[in-house]
Design a protein around this motif. Structure first.
Motif, PDB file in Angstrom:
ATOM      1  N   ASP A   1     -22.541 -38.348  59.990  1.00 45.82           N
ATOM      2  CA  ASP A   1     -22.798 -37.984  61.650  1.00 45.82           C
ATOM      3  C   ASP A   1     -21.624 -36.935  61.869  1.00 45.82           C
ATOM      4  OD1 ASP A   1     -22.616 -37.821  64.206  1.00 45.82           O
ATOM      5  OD2 ASP A   1     -21.935 -40.033  64.487  1.00 45.82           O
ATOM      6  N   GLY A   2     -22.271 -35.743  61.951  1.00 46.99           N
ATOM      7  CA  GLY A   2     -21.220 -34.532  62.045  1.00 46.99           C
ATOM      8  C   GLY A   2     -20.666 -34.337  63.465  1.00 46.99           C
ATOM      9  N   THR A   3     -20.975 -35.191  64.518  1.00 43.72           N
ATOM     10  CA  THR A   3     -20.523 -34.865  65.633  1.00 43.72           C
ATOM     11  C   THR A   3     -20.234 -36.424  66.421  1.00 43.72           C
ATOM     12  OG1 THR A   3     -22.722 -34.922  66.465  1.00 43.72           O
ATOM     13  CG2 THR A   3     -21.682 -32.733  66.322  1.00 43.72           C
ATOM     14  N   PHE A   4     -19.120 -36.770  65.938  1.00 44.02           N
ATOM     15  CA  PHE A   4     -18.758 -38.293  66.145  1.00 44.02           C
ATOM     16  C   PHE A   4     -18.581 -38.747  67.563  1.00 44.02           C
ATOM     17  CE2 PHE A   4     -15.719 -41.850  66.402  1.00 44.02           C
ATOM     18  CZ  PHE A   4     -16.272 -42.844  65.939  1.00 44.02           C
ATOM     19  N   GLY A   5     -17.906 -37.994  68.138  1.00 42.08           N
ATOM     20  CA  GLY A   5     -17.628 -38.061  69.847  1.00 42.08           C
ATOM     21  C   GLY A   5     -17.194 -39.522  70.138  1.00 42.08           C
ATOM     22  N   ALA A   6     -17.748 -40.340  70.837  1.00 42.75           N
ATOM     23  CA  ALA A   6     -17.551 -41.798  71.424  1.00 42.75           C
ATOM     24  C   ALA A   6     -18.169 -42.554  70.093  1.00 42.75           C
ATOM     25  CB  ALA A   6     -18.035 -41.884  72.451  1.00 42.75           C
ATOM     26  N   GLY A   7     -18.674 -42.351  69.133  1.00 45.17           N
ATOM     27  CA  GLY A   7     -19.232 -43.075  68.139  1.00 45.17           C
ATOM     28  C   GLY A   7     -20.565 -43.558  68.365  1.00 45.17           C
ATOM     29  N   GLY A   8     -21.379 -43.421  69.382  1.00 47.55           N
ATOM     30  CA  GLY A   8     -22.485 -44.232  69.605  1.00 47.55           C
ATOM     31  C   GLY A   8     -23.437 -44.076  68.696  1.00 47.55           C
ATOM     32  N   TYR A   9     -23.736 -43.065  68.069  1.00 46.80           N
ATOM     33  CA  TYR A   9     -24.781 -43.082  66.884  1.00 46.80           C
ATOM     34  C   TYR A   9     -24.146 -43.597  65.592  1.00 46.80           C
ATOM     35  CZ  TYR A   9     -27.542 -39.255  69.013  1.00 46.80           C
ATOM     36  OH  TYR A   9     -28.090 -38.371  70.095  1.00 46.80           O
TER      37      TYR A   9
ATOM     38  N   ALA B   1      -8.682 -39.964  66.844  1.00 44.55           N
ATOM     39  CA  ALA B   1      -7.903 -41.167  67.211  1.00 44.55           C
ATOM     40  C   ALA B   1      -8.821 -42.355  67.974  1.00 44.55           C
ATOM     41  CB  ALA B   1      -6.863 -40.392  68.232  1.00 44.55           C
ATOM     42  N   GLY B   2      -9.449 -41.902  68.811  1.00 44.96           N
ATOM     43  CA  GLY B   2     -10.361 -42.932  69.440  1.00 44.96           C
ATOM     44  C   GLY B   2     -11.048 -43.808  68.576  1.00 44.96           C
ATOM     45  N   GLY B   3     -11.786 -43.170  67.551  1.00 48.85           N
ATOM     46  CA  GLY B   3     -12.782 -44.057  66.659  1.00 48.85           C
ATOM     47  C   GLY B   3     -11.913 -44.953  65.412  1.00 48.85           C
ATOM     48  N   GLN B   4     -10.504 -44.819  65.591  1.00 47.01           N
ATOM     49  CA  GLN B   4      -9.767 -45.682  64.475  1.00 47.01           C
ATOM     50  C   GLN B   4     -10.220 -47.389  64.506  1.00 47.01           C
ATOM     51  OE1 GLN B   4      -8.405 -44.201  61.932  1.00 47.01           O
ATOM     52  NE2 GLN B   4      -9.226 -42.427  62.755  1.00 47.01           N
TER      53      GLN B   4
ATOM     54  N   LEU C   1     -16.987 -47.105  57.140  1.00 42.88           N
ATOM     55  CA  LEU C   1     -16.906 -45.734  57.895  1.00 42.88           C
ATOM     56  C   LEU C   1     -15.934 -45.129  57.678  1.00 42.88           C
ATOM     57  CD1 LEU C   1     -17.528 -43.985  60.423  1.00 42.88           C
ATOM     58  CD2 LEU C   1     -16.326 -45.629  61.994  1.00 42.88           C
ATOM     59  N   SER C   2     -16.030 -43.791  57.256  1.00 44.89           N
ATOM     60  CA  SER C   2     -14.858 -43.040  56.950  1.00 44.89           C
ATOM     61  C   SER C   2     -15.012 -41.679  58.042  1.00 44.89           C
ATOM     62  CB  SER C   2     -14.945 -41.828  55.716  1.00 44.89           C
ATOM     63  OG  SER C   2     -15.008 -42.924  54.710  1.00 44.89           O
ATOM     64  N   LEU C   3     -13.681 -41.625  58.770  1.00 43.97           N
ATOM     65  CA  LEU C   3     -13.782 -40.665  60.033  1.00 43.97           C
ATOM     66  C   LEU C   3     -12.932 -39.605  59.554  1.00 43.97           C
ATOM     67  CD1 LEU C   3     -14.684 -40.199  63.022  1.00 43.97           C
ATOM     68  CD2 LEU C   3     -12.865 -41.919  63.608  1.00 43.97           C
ATOM     69  N   VAL C   4     -13.400 -38.139  59.529  1.00 40.98           N
ATOM     70  CA  VAL C   4     -12.438 -37.126  59.190  1.00 40.98           C
ATOM     71  C   VAL C   4     -12.624 -35.990  60.308  1.00 40.98           C
ATOM     72  CG1 VAL C   4     -12.383 -35.435  57.424  1.00 40.98           C
ATOM     73  CG2 VAL C   4     -13.337 -37.618  56.825  1.00 40.98           C
ATOM     74  N   GLN C   5     -11.407 -35.534  60.586  1.00 40.94           N
ATOM     75  CA  GLN C   5     -11.221 -34.424  61.530  1.00 40.94           C
ATOM     76  C   GLN C   5     -11.570 -33.166  60.847  1.00 40.94           C
ATOM     77  OE1 GLN C   5      -7.437 -33.893  63.482  1.00 40.94           O
ATOM     78  NE2 GLN C   5      -8.069 -31.740  64.384  1.00 40.94           N
ATOM     79  N   SER C   6     -12.851 -32.660  61.052  1.00 38.36           N
ATOM     80  CA  SER C   6     -13.442 -31.291  60.384  1.00 38.36           C
ATOM     81  C   SER C   6     -14.445 -31.008  61.070  1.00 38.36           C
ATOM     82  CB  SER C   6     -13.786 -31.761  58.946  1.00 38.36           C
ATOM     83  OG  SER C   6     -14.550 -30.763  58.544  1.00 38.36           O
ATOM     84  N   GLU C   7     -14.620 -29.485  61.220  1.00 44.23           N
ATOM     85  CA  GLU C   7     -15.751 -28.735  61.658  1.00 44.23           C
ATOM     86  C   GLU C   7     -17.074 -29.283  61.134  1.00 44.23           C
ATOM     87  OE1 GLU C   7     -13.244 -27.216  60.455  1.00 44.23           O
ATOM     88  OE2 GLU C   7     -12.341 -26.040  62.075  1.00 44.23           O
ATOM     89  N   PHE C   8     -18.377 -29.436  61.659  1.00 42.34           N
ATOM     90  CA  PHE C   8     -19.314 -30.088  60.831  1.00 42.34           C
ATOM     91  C   PHE C   8     -20.038 -28.808  60.070  1.00 42.34           C
ATOM     92  CE2 PHE C   8     -21.612 -29.564  65.434  1.00 42.34           C
ATOM     93  CZ  PHE C   8     -21.976 -28.107  65.251  1.00 42.34           C
ATOM     94  N   SER C   9     -19.630 -27.827  60.462  1.00 42.14           N
ATOM     95  CA  SER C   9     -19.802 -26.670  59.363  1.00 42.14           C
ATOM     96  C   SER C   9     -19.649 -26.850  57.823  1.00 42.14           C
ATOM     97  CB  SER C   9     -19.598 -25.160  59.689  1.00 42.14           C
ATOM     98  OG  SER C   9     -18.297 -25.164  59.725  1.00 42.14           O
ATOM     99  N   ARG C  10     -18.517 -27.659  57.796  1.00 43.14           N
ATOM    100  CA  ARG C  10     -17.974 -28.113  56.506  1.00 43.14           C
ATOM    101  C   ARG C  10     -18.450 -29.211  55.920  1.00 43.14           C
ATOM    102  NH1 ARG C  10     -11.806 -27.491  57.241  1.00 43.14           N
ATOM    103  NH2 ARG C  10     -11.955 -28.000  55.101  1.00 43.14           N
ATOM    104  N   LEU C  11     -19.345 -29.671  56.425  1.00 39.96           N
ATOM    105  CA  LEU C  11     -20.152 -31.039  56.206  1.00 39.96           C
ATOM    106  C   LEU C  11     -20.209 -31.309  54.648  1.00 39.96           C
ATOM    107  CD1 LEU C  11     -23.314 -31.358  55.565  1.00 39.96           C
ATOM    108  CD2 LEU C  11     -23.518 -30.817  58.115  1.00 39.96           C
ATOM    109  N   ALA C  12     -20.645 -30.208  53.840  1.00 39.60           N
ATOM    110  CA  ALA C  12     -21.013 -30.528  52.433  1.00 39.60           C
ATOM    111  C   ALA C  12     -19.769 -30.754  51.768  1.00 39.60           C
ATOM    112  CB  ALA C  12     -21.652 -29.155  51.813  1.00 39.60           C
ATOM    113  N   GLU C  13     -18.637 -30.426  52.188  1.00 42.49           N
ATOM    114  CA  GLU C  13     -17.181 -30.759  51.520  1.00 42.49           C
ATOM    115  C   GLU C  13     -16.915 -32.137  51.482  1.00 42.49           C
ATOM    116  OE1 GLU C  13     -14.246 -28.358  53.193  1.00 42.49           O
ATOM    117  OE2 GLU C  13     -15.448 -26.710  53.403  1.00 42.49           O
ATOM    118  N   HIS C  14     -17.575 -32.704  52.296  1.00 40.65           N
ATOM    119  CA  HIS C  14     -17.430 -34.108  52.585  1.00 40.65           C
ATOM    120  C   HIS C  14     -18.483 -35.126  52.188  1.00 40.65           C
ATOM    121  CE1 HIS C  14     -13.883 -32.878  55.138  1.00 40.65           C
ATOM    122  NE2 HIS C  14     -14.804 -32.154  55.647  1.00 40.65           N
ATOM    123  N   ALA C  15     -19.264 -34.566  51.554  1.00 40.47           N
ATOM    124  CA  ALA C  15     -20.553 -35.297  51.114  1.00 40.47           C
ATOM    125  C   ALA C  15     -20.262 -36.120  49.656  1.00 40.47           C
ATOM    126  CB  ALA C  15     -21.853 -34.471  50.936  1.00 40.47           C
ATOM    127  N   PRO C  16     -20.849 -37.196  49.264  1.00 43.32           N
ATOM    128  CA  PRO C  16     -20.448 -37.498  48.020  1.00 43.32           C
ATOM    129  C   PRO C  16     -21.067 -36.943  46.968  1.00 43.32           C
ATOM    130  CG  PRO C  16     -22.212 -38.989  49.161  1.00 43.32           C
ATOM    131  CD  PRO C  16     -21.526 -37.884  50.194  1.00 43.32           C
TER     132      PRO C  16
END
Length: 341
Positions: free
Chosen positions: A41-49, A71-74, A84-99
């Motif tokens: 989920d590249g845009t966590f926000g309030a965590g709805g999705y 902070a709100g998603g902890q 659930l892993s929650l990372v502060q990052s731009e979603f343009s860098r999502l490939a860096e966080h993929a398994p």
């Protein structure tokens, strides 16, 4: 990009709908999360999705460049114990966080969250007076830097393209005249000037400052560039059969997503930057009929859904296309770094 509250004016039921994830049922249908799958989920926000995907049994890697969202998603990270892993990052860098084996799905909900609008100190909304900031990550140059330093010609281009503001020239020249006397510091300060230059008419549904504020936010956060890079990164990070689901709220965003899927469909096409190309194997195949919009019932219950559009594709075994932003035909706007110093 555009505010998910569809402008900055209230509508009946909007407050109650503030944090309802838009088109959740349609997103889940397109994404098909299930036990054993890894979804980003590249845009966590309030965590709805993320919460709904976790409820389907999938493991979620969630990104957000806003430290407040992290902070709100902890609590949800703790609640879902290891899924659930929650990372502060731009979603343009999502490939860096993929398994290493790739992702089974990527979902992107593009735009500003209602939580950011609600926080006056973030400077996103002119309805809540605060510093003219608008930075999602809190880093880099602010909207005040752009308004107070950019050339008039650059302000006109920013307001015209990113905000589709018809009065861009008048507003930019008024900004130049006013900042010579006193620099802009607050959201209300800028909004009041725009309203003087372009008074609100009785028939207007949105405030005269809405498009300029949108343009500044998109520019400060490089939202179109981020979206383009995120689409290309998702293509590289998805495994065959993986699904990319994107929800947009503005025509500029939707056009980019449409262009991306069209380019990766394998059908012959061209642009003003590239010659016509022959049919080739598709990198993505469409999910369903292509464009999906919110139901009338959801649009009535949740005003944020009224402008939402969903597009989705399934990754094939064909190698990823060239990671080239030129396919999006974005304009050349003055780089933010040139305003520094």
């Amino acid at each position: 990009m555009a505010s998910k509250t569809d402008g900055e004016h209230s509508r009946p039921g909007e407050e109650a709908a503030r944090h309802i994830p838009v088109m959740l049922a349609e997103v889940l249908e397109a994404l098909e999360p299930s036990e054993g799958k890894v979804i980003l989920d590249g845009t966590f926000g309030a965590g709805g999705y993320a919460r709904a995907i976790l409820d389907r049994g999938a493991t979620v890697i969630a990104l957000d460049r806003d430290p407040t969202a992290i902070a709100g998603g902890q609590a949800l990270v703790t609640e879902r114990a290891g899924r659930l892993s929650l990372v502060q990052s731009e979603f343009s860098r999502l490939a860096e966080h993929a398994p290493e084996g790739g992702l089974d799905g990527v979902v992107l909900d593009i735009g500003i969250s209602s939580m950011q609008i609600d926080e006056a100190e973030r400077g996103f909304s002119f309805q809540k007076n605060g510093p003219l900031d608008m930075r999602m990550s809190g880093n880099g140059l602010s909207a005040a830097d752009v308004v107070n330093r950019a050339k008039v010609s650059d302000l006109i281009r920013i307001f015209s393209f990113l905000g589709e503001e018809k009065q861009a020239g008048r507003i930019a020249r008024a900004i130049e005249k006013r900042r010579e006397r006193e620099p802009f510091a607050t959201t209300r300060d800028l909004a009041n000037l725009i309203e003087l230059v372009n008074p609100r008419k009785a028939k207007d549904k949105i405030h005269p400052a809405t498009r300029v504020f949108q343009a500044l936010r998109v520019y400060v956060n490089d939202e179109l560039g981020e979206l383009g890079r995120a689409l290309l990164a998702a293509e590289a990070a998805l495994k065959p059969g993986g699904r990319l689901v994107v929800v947009t709220f503005h025509s500029l965003e939707d056009r980019m997503v449409k262009k991306f899927f069209a380019d990766r469909s394998g059908k012959a096409q061209g642009s003003r930057h590239m010659p016509m190309i022959e049919d080739r194997p598709p990198v993505f195949t469409p999910v369903g009929k292509g464009l999906v919009i919110a139901s009338e019932d959801e649009a009535e219950r949740n005003p944020r859904a009224r402008s939402a559009k969903l597009r989705a594709g399934i990754r094939t075994e064909v190698a990823a296309g060239k990671a080239d932003l030129s396919i999006f035909d974005l304009p050349s706007l003055t780089a933010l770094e040139k305003l520094g110093g």
